[in-house]
Design a protein around this motif. Structure first.
Motif, PDB file in Angstrom:
ATOM      1  N   GLY A 278       0.837  -1.192   0.000  1.00 45.77           N
ATOM      2  CA  GLY A 278       0.000   0.000   0.000  1.00 45.77           C
ATOM      3  C   GLY A 278       0.871   1.241   0.000  1.00 45.77           C
ATOM      4  N   MET A 279       0.333   2.338  -0.546  1.00 44.10           N
ATOM      5  CA  MET A 279       1.085   3.586  -0.671  1.00 44.10           C
ATOM      6  C   MET A 279       0.229   4.753  -0.199  1.00 44.10           C
ATOM      7  SD  MET A 279       2.355   2.709  -4.544  1.00 44.10           S
ATOM      8  CE  MET A 279       0.731   1.995  -4.857  1.00 44.10           C
ATOM      9  N   ASN A 280       0.810   5.641   0.580  1.00 46.08           N
ATOM     10  CA  ASN A 280       0.095   6.825   1.063  1.00 46.08           C
ATOM     11  C   ASN A 280       0.083   7.879  -0.038  1.00 46.08           C
ATOM     12  OD1 ASN A 280      -0.921   9.064   2.301  1.00 46.08           O
ATOM     13  ND2 ASN A 280       0.666   9.221   3.867  1.00 46.08           N
ATOM     14  N   MET A 281      -0.971   7.845  -0.830  1.00 45.21           N
ATOM     15  CA  MET A 281      -1.082   8.777  -1.957  1.00 45.21           C
ATOM     16  C   MET A 281      -1.915  10.006  -1.602  1.00 45.21           C
ATOM     17  SD  MET A 281      -3.848   6.594  -4.196  1.00 45.21           S
ATOM     18  CE  MET A 281      -2.971   5.067  -3.843  1.00 45.21           C
ATOM     19  N   GLY A 282      -2.546  10.005  -0.424  1.00 39.52           N
ATOM     20  CA  GLY A 282      -3.474  11.068  -0.083  1.00 39.52           C
ATOM     21  C   GLY A 282      -2.848  12.290   0.549  1.00 39.52           C
ATOM     22  N   ALA A 283      -1.653  12.148   1.105  1.00 40.37           N
ATOM     23  CA  ALA A 283      -1.018  13.284   1.782  1.00 40.37           C
ATOM     24  C   ALA A 283      -0.359  14.231   0.785  1.00 40.37           C
ATOM     25  CB  ALA A 283       0.023  12.771   2.776  1.00 40.37           C
ATOM     26  N   ASP A 284      -0.356  15.520   1.124  1.00 36.62           N
ATOM     27  CA  ASP A 284       0.338  16.501   0.284  1.00 36.62           C
ATOM     28  C   ASP A 284       1.851  16.294   0.332  1.00 36.62           C
ATOM     29  OD1 ASP A 284      -2.061  17.712  -0.442  1.00 36.62           O
ATOM     30  OD2 ASP A 284      -2.006  19.082   1.266  1.00 36.62           O
ATOM     31  N   ASP A 285       2.327  15.881   1.487  1.00 35.83           N
ATOM     32  CA  ASP A 285       3.744  15.574   1.672  1.00 35.83           C
ATOM     33  C   ASP A 285       3.809  14.371   2.597  1.00 35.83           C
ATOM     34  OD1 ASP A 285       6.469  15.707   1.466  1.00 35.83           O
ATOM     35  OD2 ASP A 285       6.710  17.509   2.700  1.00 35.83           O
ATOM     36  N   ILE A 286       4.838  13.573   2.503  1.00 41.14           N
ATOM     37  CA  ILE A 286       4.979  12.411   3.371  1.00 41.14           C
ATOM     38  C   ILE A 286       6.289  12.502   4.142  1.00 41.14           C
ATOM     39  CG2 ILE A 286       3.480  10.871   2.049  1.00 41.14           C
ATOM     40  CD1 ILE A 286       5.894   9.725   0.663  1.00 41.14           C
ATOM     41  N   ALA A 287       6.313  11.841   5.285  1.00 38.83           N
ATOM     42  CA  ALA A 287       7.426  12.010   6.218  1.00 38.83           C
ATOM     43  C   ALA A 287       8.672  11.220   5.829  1.00 38.83           C
ATOM     44  CB  ALA A 287       6.973  11.611   7.619  1.00 38.83           C
ATOM     45  N   ASN A 288       8.471   9.994   5.359  1.00 37.93           N
ATOM     46  CA  ASN A 288       9.614   9.091   5.214  1.00 37.93           C
ATOM     47  C   ASN A 288      10.142   9.030   3.787  1.00 37.93           C
ATOM     48  OD1 ASN A 288       9.705   8.226   7.983  1.00 37.93           O
ATOM     49  ND2 ASN A 288       7.817   7.084   7.574  1.00 37.93           N
ATOM     50  N   ASP A 289      10.309  10.212   3.175  1.00 34.39           N
ATOM     51  CA  ASP A 289      10.962  10.279   1.875  1.00 34.39           C
ATOM     52  C   ASP A 289      11.927  11.462   1.874  1.00 34.39           C
ATOM     53  OD1 ASP A 289       9.355  12.520   1.706  1.00 34.39           O
ATOM     54  OD2 ASP A 289       8.499  12.025  -0.239  1.00 34.39           O
ATOM     55  N   ASP A 290      12.635  11.661   0.764  1.00 29.87           N
ATOM     56  CA  ASP A 290      13.595  12.770   0.685  1.00 29.87           C
ATOM     57  C   ASP A 290      13.127  13.858  -0.284  1.00 29.87           C
ATOM     58  OD1 ASP A 290      13.896  11.418  -1.683  1.00 29.87           O
ATOM     59  OD2 ASP A 290      16.085  11.292  -1.593  1.00 29.87           O
ATOM     60  N   VAL A 291      11.816  13.882  -0.549  1.00 23.20           N
ATOM     61  CA  VAL A 291      11.241  14.902  -1.424  1.00 23.20           C
ATOM     62  C   VAL A 291      10.557  15.942  -0.548  1.00 23.20           C
ATOM     63  CG1 VAL A 291       9.637  15.367  -3.299  1.00 23.20           C
ATOM     64  CG2 VAL A 291      10.899  13.195  -3.243  1.00 23.20           C
ATOM     65  N   GLY A 364      14.784   9.691  -9.245  1.00 25.42           N
ATOM     66  CA  GLY A 364      14.318   8.832  -8.160  1.00 25.42           C
ATOM     67  C   GLY A 364      14.068   9.572  -6.863  1.00 25.42           C
ATOM     68  N   PHE A 365      13.848   8.832  -5.816  1.00 26.69           N
ATOM     69  CA  PHE A 365      13.640   9.362  -4.470  1.00 26.69           C
ATOM     70  C   PHE A 365      13.822   8.214  -3.487  1.00 26.69           C
ATOM     71  CE2 PHE A 365       9.504   8.109  -6.163  1.00 26.69           C
ATOM     72  CZ  PHE A 365       8.982   7.307  -5.155  1.00 26.69           C
ATOM     73  N   SER A 366      13.891   8.535  -2.226  1.00 26.72           N
ATOM     74  CA  SER A 366      14.003   7.489  -1.206  1.00 26.72           C
ATOM     75  C   SER A 366      12.724   7.453  -0.381  1.00 26.72           C
ATOM     76  CB  SER A 366      15.210   7.741  -0.294  1.00 26.72           C
ATOM     77  OG  SER A 366      15.011   8.892   0.491  1.00 26.72           O
ATOM     78  N   ILE A 367      12.428   6.277   0.161  1.00 27.57           N
ATOM     79  CA  ILE A 367      11.207   6.093   0.948  1.00 27.57           C
ATOM     80  C   ILE A 367      11.395   4.902   1.883  1.00 27.57           C
ATOM     81  CG2 ILE A 367      10.079   4.520  -0.690  1.00 27.57           C
ATOM     82  CD1 ILE A 367       7.455   6.082  -0.109  1.00 27.57           C
ATOM     83  N   GLN A 368      10.637   4.864   2.972  1.00 24.76           N
ATOM     84  CA  GLN A 368      10.700   3.742   3.915  1.00 24.76           C
ATOM     85  C   GLN A 368       9.580   2.758   3.609  1.00 24.76           C
ATOM     86  OE1 GLN A 368      11.542   4.379   8.147  1.00 24.76           O
ATOM     87  NE2 GLN A 368       9.664   3.266   8.641  1.00 24.76           N
ATOM     88  N   LEU A 369       9.920   1.487   3.601  1.00 24.89           N
ATOM     89  CA  LEU A 369       8.935   0.411   3.448  1.00 24.89           C
ATOM     90  C   LEU A 369       8.766  -0.281   4.790  1.00 24.89           C
ATOM     91  CD1 LEU A 369       7.123  -1.585   1.905  1.00 24.89           C
ATOM     92  CD2 LEU A 369       9.195  -2.814   1.213  1.00 24.89           C
ATOM     93  N   ASP A 370       7.539  -0.265   5.320  1.00 24.66           N
ATOM     94  CA  ASP A 370       7.227  -0.950   6.577  1.00 24.66           C
ATOM     95  C   ASP A 370       6.691  -2.332   6.261  1.00 24.66           C
ATOM     96  OD1 ASP A 370       7.802   1.190   8.486  1.00 24.66           O
ATOM     97  OD2 ASP A 370       6.141   2.236   7.513  1.00 24.66           O
ATOM     98  N   CYS A 371       7.255  -3.328   6.932  1.00 26.50           N
ATOM     99  CA  CYS A 371       6.977  -4.725   6.586  1.00 26.50           C
ATOM    100  C   CYS A 371       6.861  -5.562   7.858  1.00 26.50           C
ATOM    101  CB  CYS A 371       8.122  -5.239   5.718  1.00 26.50           C
ATOM    102  SG  CYS A 371       7.913  -6.916   5.090  1.00 26.50           S
ATOM    103  N   PRO A 372       5.913  -6.493   7.932  1.00 20.51           N
ATOM    104  CA  PRO A 372       5.893  -7.425   9.063  1.00 20.51           C
ATOM    105  C   PRO A 372       6.928  -8.521   8.858  1.00 20.51           C
ATOM    106  CG  PRO A 372       4.117  -7.956   7.565  1.00 20.51           C
ATOM    107  CD  PRO A 372       4.794  -6.739   6.993  1.00 20.51           C
ATOM    108  N   ASN A 373       7.335  -9.145   9.950  1.00 21.64           N
ATOM    109  CA  ASN A 373       8.282 -10.260   9.829  1.00 21.64           C
ATOM    110  C   ASN A 373       7.791 -11.539  10.490  1.00 21.64           C
ATOM    111  OD1 ASN A 373       8.628  -9.698  12.561  1.00 21.64           O
ATOM    112  ND2 ASN A 373      10.673  -8.815  12.315  1.00 21.64           N
ATOM    113  N   ASP A 374       6.477 -11.568  10.842  1.00 23.47           N
ATOM    114  CA  ASP A 374       5.948 -12.769  11.484  1.00 23.47           C
ATOM    115  C   ASP A 374       4.490 -13.018  11.118  1.00 23.47           C
ATOM    116  OD1 ASP A 374       4.747 -10.692  12.869  1.00 23.47           O
ATOM    117  OD2 ASP A 374       5.124 -11.527  14.858  1.00 23.47           O
ATOM    118  N   ARG A 375       4.044 -12.487   9.961  1.00 22.08           N
ATOM    119  CA  ARG A 375       2.629 -12.639   9.623  1.00 22.08           C
ATOM    120  C   ARG A 375       2.405 -13.460   8.351  1.00 22.08           C
ATOM    121  NH1 ARG A 375      -1.305 -14.426   8.626  1.00 22.08           N
ATOM    122  NH2 ARG A 375      -3.394 -13.533   8.457  1.00 22.08           N
TER     123      ARG A 375
END
Length: 525
Positions: A278-291, A364-375
């Motif tokens: 999933g991607m947060n497309m609704g925000a005007d700006d996002i926290a975990n990128d370098d843009v 390009g740009f950088s972004i954080q991917l949040d992922c589970p490791n036990d589901r």
């Protein structure tokens, strides 16, 4: 975060004796239930544990077919298509001996419709639930709802008196870290009663000798010892050594090893679940990128480019060892609304780079991917593979993998910009997907829509599905909704999961497409 093997072995040995009686089933899977409150979390392992102790009005058996549980029959009311009538099973008692009646159903449904409940989307069409005598309940819906029974198979019934006496009327707020009486204690009508529980360590259940279904189910299992084992190698080692009898998630790299071991078997089946990003497309700006001052995910060209960068066939072959089906939509083939045409995805790095450049992100740009490791099966490994694939189009991904208990609140609280999620569809209908994942996030729908996507016109179409009795018209609306979901690239589908259950040859059960073993169906030879 991996458990210490030595500590785990000690915990297992504490519950396991050589020559344990056959009626004890020692069960393990990667992650634990998130809570014992039956309405607090709409999550597979949480429902699976709850199904042993609590019951809904209707269940799905191990093939996925409807089966009567606390209701014996159900149908629209004669002369009023806006009302469903459920006749309840008589002579049923809760674990504390209290009688199960229609008032408990009214209480449970209203509780599950409340603000804190993670189940409320399933009940959004219900305007009233009322008791008609001790063993009949009427559900009043906002217009005829032809698939209402499908929404009730994981909707558990609680004892109204027990909840009131123990301050458990309100649903636990899991995301806020709340602990309540209902999150640590149970009083259901199910085949098994809670003996003890240490979250993420061990849960012990014993057979309910007063269970109404004693003569209707095998009920060979008289005791359940449930041990979450996050580490895949340790989980397999426990099965190979005889410390556990049944594991739900055999790692794909160990399938042959388990299947070739004398006394063990692996059973496989497609799962009613899709894994996606999933991607947060609704925000005007996002926290975990370098843009700065912009949100690259708000541009559909970026979202499409990211999807085109994912090589699903490579994930299937290398990460999943063939144990997955590449997906182009977030509906499994089991589900009404799925189509083979939509369930296709293309990997094209050059075209993806062109879309990135067209959108103004050629560098390009950088972004954080949040992922589970036990589901999910190989969840962290899938995310690691995606990191390398997205790098090919200039998207630098910083991976943050954590246990599902910490991961899921990021989505439901709107605190992640790029995340993995898996979605099963217990109703076998697209409305379930739309209610949770596509509709604008609000008080009644959209609780798992972490994308920030909001389309009022689409919302109206989604709401209409609950009361459309012309099935051809309803399916046409479903198709129209999917076309928007696909065109907007709301999510990046990865694959449909394949289930692999490992067990001793003394255990008799077939794999459920819901990945929800109900131990009352198990036989023990």
């Amino acid at each position: 975060m991996k458990p210490t093997t030595g500590l785990l072995a000690a915990a297992l040995l504490a519950t396991t004796a050589i020559g344990a009686p056959a009626e004890t089933l020692r069960w393990a899977r990667a992650g634990d239930s998130l809570t014992l409150d039956p309405h607090a979390q709409n999550e597979g392992p949480t429902h699976t544990l709850a199904h042993q102790m609590y019951e809904p009005l209707i269940i799905r058996d191990m093939t996925g077919a409807f089966q009567a549980a606390l209701a014996t029959d159900w149908a629209p009311k004669d002369g009023d298509p806006n009302v469903w009538v459920f006749n309840l099973r008589q002579g049923v008692t809760f674990h504390d001996g209290a009688a199960f009646t229609a008032e408990d159903v009214v209480f449970s449904i209203n509780r599950a419709k409340s603000e804190n409940s993670n189940m409320k989307e399933l009940l959004s069409s219900i305007t009233e639930v009322r008791a008609v005598g001790d063993h009949t309940v009427e559900f009043v819906t906002d217009g005829p709802n032809p698939i209402l029974p499908s929404n009730l198979t994981n909707l558990f019934m609680m004892d109204k008196g027990w909840a009131e006496a123990n301050g458990a009327v309100d649903v636990q707020q899991v995301e806020a870290g709340e602990t309540t009486f209902a999150s640590t204690n149970t009083n259901g009508t199910g085949a098994y009663k809670l003996v003890s529980r240490e979250p993420d360590v061990k849960t012990v259940l014993t057979q309910n000798e007063d269970y109404w279904g004693m003569d209707q189910f095998p009920l060979d299992v008289t005791e359940i010892v449930y041990t979450p084992i996050q580490n895949a190698a340790t989980r397999v080692a426990a099965l190979l050594s005889g410390e556990v009898d049944f594991i739900q998630d055999v790692p794909v790299q160990d399938l042959g090893r388990v299947a070739d071991t004398e006394g063990l078997v692996v059973k496989t089946a497609p799962q009613n679940r899709v894994i996606f990003f999933g991607m947060n497309m609704g925000a005007d700006d996002i926290a975990n990128d370098d843009v700065e001052g912009a949100n690259p995910l708000a541009d559909v060209r970026v979202r499409k480019a990211m999807s085109m960068a994912i090589n699903r066939e490579a994930i299937q072959q290398v990460v999943m060892r063939g144990q997955s089906q590449p997906a182009g939509m977030i509906a499994p083939p089991f589900v009404n609304g799925w189509s083979e045409e939509m369930d296709q995805a293309t990997t094209d790095i050059d075209a993806a780079k062109a879309l990135m450049a067209e959108a103004g992100y050629g560098d390009g740009f950088s972004i954080q991917l949040d992922c589970p490791n036990d589901r999910y099966i190989n969840d962290e490994a899938i995310c690691q593979a995606a990191v390398g694939m997205l790098a090919q189009i200039g998207v630098t991904v910083n991976l943050d993998a954590k246990p599902k208990a910490q991961h899921f609140p990021l989505i439901t609280n709107g605190e992640t910009d790029f995340y993995m999620l898996g979605w099963g569809v217990p109703t076998y209908d697209s409305e379930y997907i739309f209610n949770f994942l596509v509709h604008t996030r609000g008080s009644e729908r959209g609780s798992w829509n972490g994308t920030g996507y909001s389309n009022p016109e689409l919302d109206e179409m989604i709401v209409s599905l609950a009361s459309e009795t012309d099935l051809d018209a309803r399916n046409a609306t479903i198709q129209s909704i999917w076309e928007v979901v696909q065109d907007e690239q709301l999510y990046i589908p990865i694959h449909h999961q394949v289930l692999n259950w490992g067990m001793t040859d003394a255990v008799g059960i077939d794999v459920s497409p819901e990945d929800d073993p109900k131990m009352k169906f198990f036989t023990m030879n």
